[in-house]
Design a protein around this motif. Structure first.
Motif, PDB file in Angstrom:
ATOM      1  N   GLY A  77       0.835  -1.200   0.000  1.00  0.00           N
ATOM      2  CA  GLY A  77       0.000   0.000   0.000  1.00  0.00           C
ATOM      3  C   GLY A  77       0.866   1.245   0.000  1.00  0.00           C
ATOM      4  O   GLY A  77       2.062   1.170   0.290  1.00  0.00           O
ATOM      5  N   SER A  78       0.276   2.402  -0.355  1.00  0.00           N
ATOM      6  CA  SER A  78       1.054   3.653  -0.277  1.00  0.00           C
ATOM      7  C   SER A  78       1.385   3.948   1.159  1.00  0.00           C
ATOM      8  O   SER A  78       2.326   4.676   1.455  1.00  0.00           O
ATOM      9  CB  SER A  78       0.288   4.863  -0.812  1.00  0.00           C
ATOM     10  OG  SER A  78      -0.653   4.515  -1.740  1.00  0.00           O
ATOM     11  N   ASP A  79       0.593   3.398   2.064  1.00  0.00           N
ATOM     12  CA  ASP A  79       0.845   3.641   3.479  1.00  0.00           C
ATOM     13  C   ASP A  79       2.248   3.182   3.878  1.00  0.00           C
ATOM     14  O   ASP A  79       2.881   3.805   4.727  1.00  0.00           O
ATOM     15  CB  ASP A  79      -0.214   2.934   4.328  1.00  0.00           C
ATOM     16  CG  ASP A  79      -1.586   3.594   4.182  1.00  0.00           C
ATOM     17  OD1 ASP A  79      -1.651   4.707   3.612  1.00  0.00           O
ATOM     18  OD2 ASP A  79      -2.580   3.005   4.628  1.00  0.00           O
ATOM     19  N   TYR A 104      -5.601  13.641   4.131  1.00  0.00           N
ATOM     20  CA  TYR A 104      -5.524  12.211   4.445  1.00  0.00           C
ATOM     21  C   TYR A 104      -4.902  11.988   5.831  1.00  0.00           C
ATOM     22  O   TYR A 104      -3.881  12.614   6.153  1.00  0.00           O
ATOM     23  CB  TYR A 104      -4.678  11.545   3.361  1.00  0.00           C
ATOM     24  CG  TYR A 104      -4.595  10.042   3.409  1.00  0.00           C
ATOM     25  CD1 TYR A 104      -5.722   9.258   3.621  1.00  0.00           C
ATOM     26  CD2 TYR A 104      -3.367   9.405   3.200  1.00  0.00           C
ATOM     27  CE1 TYR A 104      -5.631   7.868   3.631  1.00  0.00           C
ATOM     28  CE2 TYR A 104      -3.272   8.021   3.196  1.00  0.00           C
ATOM     29  CZ  TYR A 104      -4.409   7.267   3.420  1.00  0.00           C
ATOM     30  OH  TYR A 104      -4.310   5.900   3.425  1.00  0.00           O
ATOM     31  N   CYS A 142      -1.596  16.358  -0.868  1.00  0.00           N
ATOM     32  CA  CYS A 142      -2.470  15.354  -1.463  1.00  0.00           C
ATOM     33  C   CYS A 142      -3.295  16.021  -2.558  1.00  0.00           C
ATOM     34  O   CYS A 142      -4.041  16.956  -2.287  1.00  0.00           O
ATOM     35  CB  CYS A 142      -3.378  14.795  -0.368  1.00  0.00           C
ATOM     36  SG  CYS A 142      -4.363  13.389  -0.890  1.00  0.00           S
ATOM     37  N   ASN A 146      -7.865  14.244  -0.422  1.00  0.00           N
ATOM     38  CA  ASN A 146      -8.847  13.501   0.353  1.00  0.00           C
ATOM     39  C   ASN A 146      -8.908  14.173   1.725  1.00  0.00           C
ATOM     40  O   ASN A 146      -7.853  14.321   2.351  1.00  0.00           O
ATOM     41  CB  ASN A 146      -8.357  12.047   0.482  1.00  0.00           C
ATOM     42  CG  ASN A 146      -9.243  11.190   1.343  1.00  0.00           C
ATOM     43  OD1 ASN A 146     -10.313  11.609   1.764  1.00  0.00           O
ATOM     44  ND2 ASN A 146      -8.793   9.973   1.626  1.00  0.00           N
ATOM     45  N   ASP A 171       0.785  13.168  -3.214  1.00  0.00           N
ATOM     46  CA  ASP A 171      -0.003  11.936  -3.183  1.00  0.00           C
ATOM     47  C   ASP A 171      -1.089  12.012  -4.257  1.00  0.00           C
ATOM     48  O   ASP A 171      -2.046  12.778  -4.134  1.00  0.00           O
ATOM     49  CB  ASP A 171      -0.608  11.776  -1.782  1.00  0.00           C
ATOM     50  CG  ASP A 171      -1.288  10.421  -1.590  1.00  0.00           C
ATOM     51  OD1 ASP A 171      -1.628   9.769  -2.596  1.00  0.00           O
ATOM     52  OD2 ASP A 171      -1.487  10.035  -0.422  1.00  0.00           O
ATOM     53  N   ALA A 173      -3.206   9.578  -5.246  1.00  0.00           N
ATOM     54  CA  ALA A 173      -4.057   8.388  -5.143  1.00  0.00           C
ATOM     55  C   ALA A 173      -5.290   8.476  -6.060  1.00  0.00           C
ATOM     56  O   ALA A 173      -5.779   7.466  -6.551  1.00  0.00           O
ATOM     57  CB  ALA A 173      -4.495   8.176  -3.692  1.00  0.00           C
ATOM     58  N   TYR A 174      -5.769   9.711  -6.288  1.00  0.00           N
ATOM     59  CA  TYR A 174      -7.014   9.884  -7.059  1.00  0.00           C
ATOM     60  C   TYR A 174      -6.790  10.510  -8.435  1.00  0.00           C
ATOM     61  O   TYR A 174      -7.731  10.975  -9.064  1.00  0.00           O
ATOM     62  CB  TYR A 174      -8.001  10.735  -6.244  1.00  0.00           C
ATOM     63  CG  TYR A 174      -8.337  10.073  -4.935  1.00  0.00           C
ATOM     64  CD1 TYR A 174      -9.266   9.046  -4.879  1.00  0.00           C
ATOM     65  CD2 TYR A 174      -7.688  10.449  -3.759  1.00  0.00           C
ATOM     66  CE1 TYR A 174      -9.551   8.409  -3.688  1.00  0.00           C
ATOM     67  CE2 TYR A 174      -7.967   9.812  -2.554  1.00  0.00           C
ATOM     68  CZ  TYR A 174      -8.900   8.799  -2.528  1.00  0.00           C
ATOM     69  OH  TYR A 174      -9.168   8.165  -1.352  1.00  0.00           O
ATOM     70  N   THR A 198      -1.392   4.558  -6.302  1.00  0.00           N
ATOM     71  CA  THR A 198      -1.813   3.322  -5.651  1.00  0.00           C
ATOM     72  C   THR A 198      -2.662   2.466  -6.587  1.00  0.00           C
ATOM     73  O   THR A 198      -3.279   2.992  -7.508  1.00  0.00           O
ATOM     74  CB  THR A 198      -2.622   3.639  -4.372  1.00  0.00           C
ATOM     75  OG1 THR A 198      -3.050   2.410  -3.777  1.00  0.00           O
ATOM     76  CG2 THR A 198      -3.839   4.484  -4.673  1.00  0.00           C
ATOM     77  N   SER A 200      -5.067   0.879  -5.225  1.00  0.00           N
ATOM     78  CA  SER A 200      -6.246   0.687  -4.365  1.00  0.00           C
ATOM     79  C   SER A 200      -7.523   1.346  -4.868  1.00  0.00           C
ATOM     80  O   SER A 200      -8.604   0.996  -4.420  1.00  0.00           O
ATOM     81  CB  SER A 200      -5.968   1.231  -2.958  1.00  0.00           C
ATOM     82  OG  SER A 200      -4.958   0.507  -2.329  1.00  0.00           O
ATOM     83  N   LYS A 201      -7.427   2.333  -5.742  1.00  0.00           N
ATOM     84  CA  LYS A 201      -8.619   3.086  -6.112  1.00  0.00           C
ATOM     85  C   LYS A 201      -9.033   2.730  -7.535  1.00  0.00           C
ATOM     86  O   LYS A 201      -9.714   1.741  -7.740  1.00  0.00           O
ATOM     87  CB  LYS A 201      -8.365   4.590  -5.915  1.00  0.00           C
ATOM     88  CG  LYS A 201      -7.803   4.932  -4.533  1.00  0.00           C
ATOM     89  CD  LYS A 201      -8.851   4.859  -3.433  1.00  0.00           C
ATOM     90  CE  LYS A 201      -8.313   4.599  -2.047  1.00  0.00           C
ATOM     91  NZ  LYS A 201      -7.439   5.591  -1.465  1.00  0.00           N
ATOM     92  N   ARG A 209      -3.248  -4.683  -1.535  1.00  0.00           N
ATOM     93  CA  ARG A 209      -2.241  -3.801  -0.924  1.00  0.00           C
ATOM     94  C   ARG A 209      -1.051  -3.598  -1.861  1.00  0.00           C
ATOM     95  O   ARG A 209      -0.044  -4.291  -1.781  1.00  0.00           O
ATOM     96  CB  ARG A 209      -1.732  -4.335   0.435  1.00  0.00           C
ATOM     97  CG  ARG A 209      -2.790  -4.781   1.400  1.00  0.00           C
ATOM     98  CD  ARG A 209      -3.811  -3.696   1.713  1.00  0.00           C
ATOM     99  NE  ARG A 209      -3.188  -2.475   2.196  1.00  0.00           N
ATOM    100  CZ  ARG A 209      -3.397  -1.262   1.657  1.00  0.00           C
ATOM    101  NH1 ARG A 209      -4.214  -1.102   0.631  1.00  0.00           N
ATOM    102  NH2 ARG A 209      -2.823  -0.213   2.158  1.00  0.00           N
TER     103      ARG A 209
HETATM  104  C1  LIG Z   1      -6.763   5.674  -0.380  1.00  0.00           C
HETATM  105  C2  LIG Z   1      -5.586   6.564  -0.296  1.00  0.00           C
HETATM  106  C3  LIG Z   1      -4.308   6.060  -0.438  1.00  0.00           C
HETATM  107  C4  LIG Z   1      -4.072   4.613  -0.716  1.00  0.00           C
HETATM  108  O1  LIG Z   1      -3.479   3.977   0.297  1.00  0.00           O
HETATM  109  P1  LIG Z   1      -3.079   2.442   0.063  1.00  0.00           P
HETATM  110  O2  LIG Z   1      -2.265   2.169   1.266  1.00  0.00           O
HETATM  111  O3  LIG Z   1      -2.298   2.392  -1.209  1.00  0.00           O
HETATM  112  O4  LIG Z   1      -4.343   1.663  -0.032  1.00  0.00           O
HETATM  113  C5  LIG Z   1      -3.238   6.918  -0.401  1.00  0.00           C
HETATM  114  N1  LIG Z   1      -3.417   8.236  -0.226  1.00  0.00           N
HETATM  115  C6  LIG Z   1      -4.650   8.759  -0.090  1.00  0.00           C
HETATM  116  C7  LIG Z   1      -4.812  10.216   0.044  1.00  0.00           C
HETATM  117  C8  LIG Z   1      -5.764   7.945  -0.096  1.00  0.00           C
HETATM  118  O5  LIG Z   1      -6.978   8.489   0.046  1.00  0.00           O
END
Ligand SMILES: *Cc1c(COP(=O)(O)O)cnc(C)c1O
Length: 340
Positions: A77-79, A104, A142, A146, A171, A173-174, A198, A200-201, A209
């Protein structure tokens, strides 16, 4: 001026990373007796350790994104990337990161876990970067943000990154859901830029992940040095490869969700208990209502869960709603109209 070496923690600079069996072996072999694995073959090769640097996946991603494989970090994950960035640059109890609330939540949580301070420089009322900012070792921007759903002005990000003596993490992500293009092309000229994306979206693999960081080769090498040796598992690597071979499907789904976003925004704007529908560059919509907690609970009573963001700065009585399928969005609208 930006000088990478001067901002990396000393213990990380001198760190001798763990060298795994798969890292040490170079050459051609057919009998692998180096990693204490089970010799019994598994249909998905799961009896073997995965490639610690995920080269196959990086090469494929590299072609799609136009960034060298050596400039790509893949993580759990980006986390994971967020945590690594803080750990590489910020001395616990000493350094700080900068965030731009409302944003975020993981940037602050990750900083807190690492005992690194967080400087909160609030976004302006129209969710743009403020004039006056701080200059710590690491700043997280970001965009699209988010939970506001808005892009941050590219010109301001560029200006800030050019001026900064520290790392600027953007970031994205979107990014797949907005008109604006990614800033990945800036990497060649900006040695202090890290771009996060990521799977994830838009790519639909939140459960697998798989997060991505793009940066200079030097920064990526630092991240590789600090990460757990096998941070991305073989199943995820395979699913990532599969996703990258279905780019057309992903594009179709993005187009579908953007259309649904427009539909949902327009419909929400006609509902009297909704005071404001914020414009969105992402796959979610921020709305302001009279009583966020009340509406949240009443939706939940009808089996629909949204995200209450009303506790965040400048987001009084705000809910964040993810754009779902056409059917899900209709159910949501019906439920809100019932409550109205
Ligand atoms: C959902 C999101 C992520 C994604 O995190 P993952 O760990 O890759 O699932 C990253 N940054 C932001 C701002 C998000 O909203």
């Amino acid at each position: 001026m930006f000088d990478l070496e001067s901002i990396v923690r000393k213990n990380i600079q001198v760190l001798k990373p763990y060298s795994s069996a798969r890292t040490e072996f170079k050459g051609k072999a057919t009998v692998f007796l180096d990693a204490n694995e089970s010799p019994f073959e598994h249909e998905l090769s799961l009896n073997r350790y995965p490639d610690p640097l995920q080269w196959k996946l990086k090469r494929k991603l590299s072609k799609i994104k136009g960034v060298k494989p050596e400039q790509i970090f893949l993580g759990n994950g980006s986390d994971e990337a967020i945590d690594l960035i803080i750990r590489i640059f910020c001395e616990p109890g000493e350094d700080a990161v900068q965030i731009f609330p409302p944003t975020y939540g993981m940037y602050q949580v990750s900083a807190d876990i690492n005992h690194v301070m967080t400087i909160k420089t609030n976004l302006t009322a129209d969710f743009e970067l403020p004039e006056s900012i701080a200059w710590p070792k690491v700043s997280f921007i970001c965009s699209p943000n988010n939970p506001t759903g808005r892009l941050i002005s590219r010109d301001r990000i560029m200006e800030l990154t050019n001026q900064a003596g520290g790392i600027i993490v953007v970031d994205e992500a979107y990014i797949d859901f907005c008109q604006e293009k990614t800033i990945l092309t800036w990497l060649d000229e900006m040695p202090n830029l890290i771009v996060l994306q990521t799977f994830s979206k838009a790519w639909g693999l939140a459960g697998a992940r798989l997060g991505v960081a793009y940066a200079s080769q030097e920064i990526i090498e630092l991240m590789n040095k600090v990460k757990p040796p096998y941070n991305v598992n073989e199943l995820t690597i395979q699913k990532g490869l599969e996703a990258l071979s279905k780019v057309d499907q992903v594009k179709e789904r993005i187009a579908y969700l953007i259309k649904q976003r427009t539909f949902l925004s327009e419909e929400l704007a006609h509902i009297s208990i909704i005071k404001k529908v914020y414009p969105s560059d992402a796959n979610f919509i921020l709305i302001q209502v009279d009583d966020a907690k009340g509406l949240y609970q009443k939706l939940l009573d009808q089996g629909i869960v949204v995200r209450d963001r009303s506790g965040m700065i400048n987001l009084e009585n705000c809910l964040r709603i993810t754009v779902g399928t056409k059917e899900e969005n209709k159910r949501l609208l019906k439920a809100i109209k019932n409550i109205e």
